[in-house]
Design a protein around this motif. Structure first.
Motif, PDB file in Angstrom:
ATOM      1  N   SER A 223      58.248 -21.496  44.991  1.00  0.00           N
ATOM      2  CA  SER A 223      56.831 -21.218  45.248  1.00  0.00           C
ATOM      3  C   SER A 223      55.977 -21.496  44.020  1.00  0.00           C
ATOM      4  N   GLN A 224      56.283 -22.569  43.333  1.00  0.00           N
ATOM      5  CA  GLN A 224      55.526 -22.886  42.119  1.00  0.00           C
ATOM      6  C   GLN A 224      54.057 -23.135  42.467  1.00  0.00           C
ATOM      7  N   GLY A 225      53.177 -22.515  41.682  1.00  0.00           N
ATOM      8  CA  GLY A 225      51.748 -22.586  41.966  1.00  0.00           C
ATOM      9  C   GLY A 225      51.241 -21.401  42.763  1.00  0.00           C
ATOM     10  N   TRP A 226      52.163 -20.561  43.263  1.00  0.00           N
ATOM     11  CA  TRP A 226      51.814 -19.345  43.983  1.00  0.00           C
ATOM     12  C   TRP A 226      52.194 -18.145  43.117  1.00  0.00           C
ATOM     13  N   THR A 227      51.595 -16.997  43.399  1.00  0.00           N
ATOM     14  CA  THR A 227      51.917 -15.766  42.687  1.00  0.00           C
ATOM     15  C   THR A 227      52.930 -14.967  43.497  1.00  0.00           C
ATOM     16  N   VAL A 228      54.035 -14.579  42.859  1.00  0.00           N
ATOM     17  CA  VAL A 228      55.103 -13.852  43.536  1.00  0.00           C
ATOM     18  C   VAL A 228      55.201 -12.441  42.961  1.00  0.00           C
ATOM     19  N   THR A 229      55.104 -11.434  43.840  1.00  0.00           N
ATOM     20  CA  THR A 229      55.249 -10.039  43.429  1.00  0.00           C
ATOM     21  C   THR A 229      56.166  -9.333  44.427  1.00  0.00           C
ATOM     22  N   VAL A 230      56.550  -8.106  44.079  1.00  0.00           N
ATOM     23  CA  VAL A 230      57.436  -7.347  44.966  1.00  0.00           C
ATOM     24  C   VAL A 230      56.976  -5.899  45.016  1.00  0.00           C
ATOM     25  N   GLN A 231      57.099  -5.307  46.214  1.00  0.00           N
ATOM     26  CA  GLN A 231      56.826  -3.888  46.397  1.00  0.00           C
ATOM     27  C   GLN A 231      58.032  -3.247  47.054  1.00  0.00           C
ATOM     28  N   GLU A 232      58.346  -2.042  46.609  1.00  0.00           N
ATOM     29  CA  GLU A 232      59.458  -1.293  47.189  1.00  0.00           C
ATOM     30  C   GLU A 232      58.986  -0.561  48.434  1.00  0.00           C
ATOM     31  N   LEU A 233      59.806  -0.575  49.484  1.00  0.00           N
ATOM     32  CA  LEU A 233      59.488   0.110  50.735  1.00  0.00           C
ATOM     33  C   LEU A 233      60.606   1.096  51.058  1.00  0.00           C
ATOM     34  N   GLY A 234      60.208   2.249  51.591  1.00  0.00           N
ATOM     35  CA  GLY A 234      61.212   3.213  51.992  1.00  0.00           C
ATOM     36  C   GLY A 234      61.480   4.252  50.915  1.00  0.00           C
ATOM     37  N   PRO A 235      62.659   4.869  50.998  1.00  0.00           N
ATOM     38  CA  PRO A 235      63.771   4.487  51.869  1.00  0.00           C
ATOM     39  C   PRO A 235      63.533   4.850  53.332  1.00  0.00           C
ATOM     40  N   PHE A 236      64.055   4.001  54.218  1.00  0.00           N
ATOM     41  CA  PHE A 236      64.058   4.248  55.650  1.00  0.00           C
ATOM     42  C   PHE A 236      65.505   4.413  56.083  1.00  0.00           C
ATOM     43  N   ARG A 237      65.797   5.570  56.685  1.00  0.00           N
ATOM     44  CA  ARG A 237      67.168   5.889  57.093  1.00  0.00           C
ATOM     45  C   ARG A 237      68.138   5.728  55.926  1.00  0.00           C
ATOM     46  N   GLY A 238      67.669   6.122  54.742  1.00  0.00           N
ATOM     47  CA  GLY A 238      68.515   6.127  53.565  1.00  0.00           C
ATOM     48  C   GLY A 238      68.631   4.804  52.835  1.00  0.00           C
ATOM     49  N   ILE A 239      67.906   3.759  53.277  1.00  0.00           N
ATOM     50  CA  ILE A 239      68.018   2.433  52.669  1.00  0.00           C
ATOM     51  C   ILE A 239      66.663   2.032  52.090  1.00  0.00           C
ATOM     52  N   THR A 240      66.681   1.526  50.871  1.00  0.00           N
ATOM     53  CA  THR A 240      65.464   1.021  50.228  1.00  0.00           C
ATOM     54  C   THR A 240      65.319  -0.472  50.521  1.00  0.00           C
ATOM     55  N   TYR A 241      64.123  -0.878  50.906  1.00  0.00           N
ATOM     56  CA  TYR A 241      63.833  -2.276  51.216  1.00  0.00           C
ATOM     57  C   TYR A 241      62.766  -2.795  50.258  1.00  0.00           C
ATOM     58  N   PHE A 242      62.521  -4.100  50.338  1.00  0.00           N
ATOM     59  CA  PHE A 242      61.552  -4.729  49.454  1.00  0.00           C
ATOM     60  C   PHE A 242      60.649  -5.657  50.254  1.00  0.00           C
ATOM     61  N   ALA A 243      59.380  -5.666  49.872  1.00  0.00           N
ATOM     62  CA  ALA A 243      58.419  -6.637  50.417  1.00  0.00           C
ATOM     63  C   ALA A 243      58.088  -7.623  49.308  1.00  0.00           C
ATOM     64  N   TYR A 244      58.490  -8.873  49.502  1.00  0.00           N
ATOM     65  CA  TYR A 244      58.214  -9.936  48.532  1.00  0.00           C
ATOM     66  C   TYR A 244      56.964 -10.686  48.974  1.00  0.00           C
ATOM     67  N   LEU A 245      55.914 -10.621  48.162  1.00  0.00           N
ATOM     68  CA  LEU A 245      54.628 -11.218  48.498  1.00  0.00           C
ATOM     69  C   LEU A 245      54.436 -12.524  47.709  1.00  0.00           C
ATOM     70  N   VAL A 246      54.171 -13.587  48.431  1.00  0.00           N
ATOM     71  CA  VAL A 246      53.848 -14.882  47.828  1.00  0.00           C
ATOM     72  C   VAL A 246      52.399 -15.168  48.210  1.00  0.00           C
ATOM     73  N   GLN A 247      51.521 -15.205  47.216  1.00  0.00           N
ATOM     74  CA  GLN A 247      50.090 -15.261  47.493  1.00  0.00           C
ATOM     75  C   GLN A 247      49.411 -16.421  46.749  1.00  0.00           C
ATOM     76  N   GLY A 248      48.410 -16.982  47.420  1.00  0.00           N
ATOM     77  CA  GLY A 248      47.586 -18.008  46.801  1.00  0.00           C
ATOM     78  C   GLY A 248      46.465 -17.384  46.012  1.00  0.00           C
ATOM     79  N   SER A 249      45.592 -18.228  45.489  1.00  0.00           N
ATOM     80  CA  SER A 249      44.460 -17.742  44.710  1.00  0.00           C
ATOM     81  C   SER A 249      43.501 -16.995  45.615  1.00  0.00           C
ATOM     82  N   GLN A 250      43.017 -15.876  45.132  1.00  0.00           N
ATOM     83  CA  GLN A 250      42.133 -15.020  45.932  1.00  0.00           C
ATOM     84  C   GLN A 250      40.668 -15.377  45.672  1.00  0.00           C
TER      85      GLN A 250
END
Length: 250
Positions: A223-250
């Motif tokens: 994703s070169q040229g895009w901004t990549v970030t991550v957010q932690e989600l959960g835990p849901f039912r004991g498991i932690t998940y991640f949301a990986y966001l790839v975003q263009g210029s705002q």
């Protein structure tokens, strides 16, 4: 943002059983056996899975989690991108998840949602649900201008169904994880297609349980040229998940 490790580890990551088989309903587990040794990029496997009757009264089945758990992240993004009306949302590899349906029926903002899957069994099920077949009540939109469609498509080749820069939000809930089981080149092709159909100011979200030290180097490389970030989600039912966001210029 989590720091990444060298991409030489990525092929090992592709071999991980990142989808939690334990979340399958017991009847589906008995019918299919363990998915841990299966190629999750195989359409026949998913046709067989989606053909299994869903237990109880819930007409959808979610890997990881459903719309209720994701809405806290999605709704602010939709609120902030209301220049387009309705806002176009693409869900790649939607399966029989509640994600598209939740956006259509519960989102207070106008959305035009397209759910794509390569399994005709999954697409047929979701279209019956949308139209009110099999004794179900037809779905009603949360906003009068909202729309929902389901189509069969290869998410590694979106040319037949999606033009360049046509969506403000693209969602991938476990699809990278499944495609990567067939090889990382396919996963990178999926990513490339998602970014191609995304508007320059848009957002791609990959929902996964894969650790950031494995996934982030992949996304940063593809994703070169895009901004990549991550957010932690959960835990849901004991498991932690991640949301990986790839975003263009705002």
């Amino acid at each position: 943002m989590f720091s990444g490790r060298p991409c030489v580890r990525l092929r090992m990551a592709a071999l991980r059983g990142t989808l939690h088989v334990a979340t399958l309903a017991a009847g589906t587990r008995r019918a299919l056996g363990s998915l841990a040794g299966s190629c999750l990029a195989d359409r026949c496997l998913w046709d067989k899975l989606h053909a299994q009757p869903l237990l109880g009264s819930v007409p959808t089945f979610d890997w990881f989690f459903g719309y209720e758990e994701a809405q806290g992240l999605l709704l602010p993004l939709l609120q902030g991108a209301r220049a387009a009306c309705p806002l176009r949302v693409l869900d790649v590899g939607c399966g029989t998840s509640s994600l598209c349906i939740g956006l259509y029926t519960k989102c207070p903002h106008p959305v035009d949602v397209l759910g794509l899957d390569f399994s005709p069994v999954a697409v047929a099920h979701m279209n019956r649900l949308l139209e009110g077949g099999q004794g179900q009540t037809a779905l009603n939109p949360g906003h009068p201008a909202s729309r929902l469609h389901f189509m069969q498509a290869d998410v590694q080749n979106l040319e037949p169904v999606a033009s360049t820069g046509s969506f403000q939000l693209v969602l991938d809930k476990g699809t990278w994880d499944a495609v990567a089981r067939g090889g990382l080149p396919g996963a990178y092709q999926l990513l490339s297609e998602c970014l191609r159909v995304l508007r320059p100011q848009g957002t791609l979200i990959q929902f996964s349980d894969e650790d950031p030290d494995v996934r982030l180097p992949c996304l940063e490389q593809g994703s070169q040229g895009w901004t990549v970030t991550v957010q932690e989600l959960g835990p849901f039912r004991g498991i932690t998940y991640f949301a990986y966001l790839v975003q263009g210029s705002q």
